[in-house]
Write a protein that holds these residues in place. Structure first.
Motif, short mmCIF file in Angstrom:
data_model
loop_
_atom_site.label_atom_id
_atom_site.label_comp_id
_atom_site.label_asym_id
_atom_site.label_seq_id
_atom_site.Cartn_x
_atom_site.Cartn_y
_atom_site.Cartn_z
N SER A 141 0.76 -1.28 -0.14
CA SER A 141 0.07 0.07 -0.07
C SER A 141 1.00 1.20 -0.03
N VAL A 142 0.43 2.19 -0.64
CA VAL A 142 1.13 3.66 -0.60
C VAL A 142 0.47 4.55 0.35
N GLU A 143 1.15 5.12 1.14
CA GLU A 143 0.53 6.27 2.14
C GLU A 143 1.20 7.54 1.80
N LEU A 144 0.50 8.35 1.46
CA LEU A 144 1.17 9.88 1.14
C LEU A 144 1.47 10.55 2.60
N LEU A 145 2.63 11.10 2.30
CA LEU A 145 3.18 11.99 3.33
C LEU A 145 2.96 13.56 3.10
N ASN A 146 3.84 13.88 1.97
CA ASN A 146 3.67 15.17 1.39
C ASN A 146 3.58 15.14 -0.24
N TYR A 147 2.94 15.85 -0.52
CA TYR A 147 2.75 15.97 -2.12
C TYR A 147 2.40 17.33 -2.63
N ASN A 148 3.49 17.96 -3.36
CA ASN A 148 3.37 19.20 -3.73
C ASN A 148 3.33 19.37 -5.35
N GLU A 149 2.26 19.59 -5.71
CA GLU A 149 1.77 19.57 -7.14
C GLU A 149 1.80 20.89 -7.94
N THR A 150 2.27 20.65 -9.39
CA THR A 150 2.32 22.07 -10.21
C THR A 150 1.07 22.17 -10.86
N GLU A 151 0.90 23.36 -11.36
CA GLU A 151 -0.38 23.70 -12.17
C GLU A 151 -0.58 22.88 -13.29
N LEU A 152 0.47 22.30 -13.80
CA LEU A 152 0.42 21.48 -14.95
C LEU A 152 0.26 19.95 -14.73
N GLY A 153 0.14 19.25 -13.50
CA GLY A 153 -0.03 18.17 -13.10
C GLY A 153 1.29 17.42 -12.64
N GLY A 154 2.47 18.31 -12.56
CA GLY A 154 3.76 17.77 -12.25
C GLY A 154 3.94 17.73 -10.94
N VAL A 155 5.02 17.07 -10.26
CA VAL A 155 5.20 17.33 -8.71
C VAL A 155 6.60 17.85 -8.47
N LYS A 156 6.48 18.83 -7.61
CA LYS A 156 7.72 19.37 -7.25
C LYS A 156 8.33 18.40 -6.03
N GLU A 157 7.73 17.94 -5.35
CA GLU A 157 7.96 17.00 -4.27
C GLU A 157 7.10 16.14 -3.89
#
Length: 352
Positions: A141-157
């Motif tokens: 299973s995957v458990e999110l801790l921190n997810y910082n998304e960009t406006e175009l759907g990318g991920v900074k972190e």
């Protein structure tokens, strides 16, 4: 090696005896530790006993070869038993290699966009998707801790836990710089761009595994934000912890309460502090050779994903596969198996 195997068998039989006692589960944590040790030894014992059986078969066949009527059959039996014995000897050499004590643990994975602006963030998202799909294939299973998304759907972190026994043993080879070569969706001229993202894989540690002084921690709270987080709170539920002695900063905003986010931050902090301590120990031990495969430095380029050619190349072992779509959909087991095999071969060479 055979003396060591006999000692391992004695320990295995001792653990089996203890696990059958009525009071074995009175201390659940101790019981779990002993059962884990027994399970880890079981493959060694199975191979060792098969090895001894092959030896016995060879001896029996050799004894009966004096009978002319049995000679041909016994020669065949002897040859088969000898081949099996040699194969089991090699297997036992690998099984007796020192085990990473963290192999059974779950992992904390950190993905960061690197060189390449928005394209690197989009690639970071692709890697997050790849590992999530691999985890699903493995029943983890995957458990999110921190997810910082960009406006175009990318991920900074993206920081997340992959929960599953043995996850670290499979994913520890993924740490390093991942490079992508492809035509970005935002590129009108059709030119191939090169971008990177970094991946760090840490064994998940509990607070009890690492001594953390509460006085060393500064806690900050803020509102969850981002272009598309799991939720954007009106209350300050997101938590950032700063570990003053090391300068480590961890953050979590995926839960709705400060308490839950703080608990996740503490797990991240414990894992990062453990990594720092292990790096210090390794650097002080001059006799410890770092494996060429190993778990990878964060600044080491380990793999290239070339979309125009449809190939993925792991630079540490020179492996190239021409099925990039399947790999990006989480089918990375062949790569991981090859890395694990190369790592074992390196350790075996160094142990001789």
């Amino acid at each position: 090696m055979l003396d060591k195997l006999k000692a391992v068998e004695n320990r295995f039989e001792e653990l089996c005896f203890k696990s059958e006692q009525p009071d074995f589960y009175n201390d659940p944590k101790k019981a779990a530790k002993l059962l884990r040790e027994r399970n880890d030894l079981e493959p060694i014992i199975e191979a060792y006993r098969a090895y001894r059986q092959a030896e016995a078969d060879m001896a029996d066949a050799e004894e009966l070869m004096s009978d002319p009527e049995m000679k041909e059959l016994c020669q065949e039996t002897y040859a088969e038993a000898k081949a099996e014995k040699e194969e089991l000897f090699e297997k036992l050499q690998i099984l007796l290699l020192p085990k990473d004590p963290n192999d059974y643990k779950s992992v904390i994975v950190e993905i960061r966009g690197g060189v390449g602006g928005e394209e690197s963030a989009l690639f970071a998202h692709s890697l997050f998707r790849m590992y999530s799909m691999y985890a699903a294939k493995m029943g983890w299973s995957v458990e999110l801790l921190n997810y910082n998304e960009t406006e175009l759907g990318g991920v900074k972190e993206a920081d997340f836990v992959i929960n599953g026994r043995g996850a670290y043993s499979r994913l520890k080879y993924e740490s390093g710089v991942h490079r992508v070569q492809r035509v970005p969706e935002t590129e009108s001229g059709g030119r191939v761009h090169t971008s990177t993202a970094t991946v760090a894989v840490l064994p998940e540690m509990e607070e009890v595994d690492v001594q953390i002084n509460p006085a060393d921690i500064e806690m900050q709270v803020y509102r969850a934000s981002g272009a598309g987080g799991q939720h954007v709170n009106k209350t300050s539920s997101a938590v950032r912890l700063i570990h003053r002695p090391s300068g480590i900063v961890v953050a979590c905003q995926e839960e709705r309460s400060q308490l839950q986010n703080r608990e996740k931050c503490m797990r991240m902090l414990a894992s990062k502090l453990y990594e720092i301590e292990q790096t210090r120990i390794q650097s002080e031990n001059d006799g410890l050779r770092r494996s060429q495969v190993g778990t990878g430095m964060r600044n080491e380029r380990i793999r290239t994903y070339n979309f125009p050619q449809g190939r993925v190349t792991d630079h540490r072992i020179g492996l190239t596969l021409y099925r990039i779509d399947a790999i990006m959909d989480g089918d990375i087991e062949e790569i991981i198996n090859a890395l694990a095999t190369a790592d074992q071969a390196e350790k075996l060479k160094n142990s001789k």
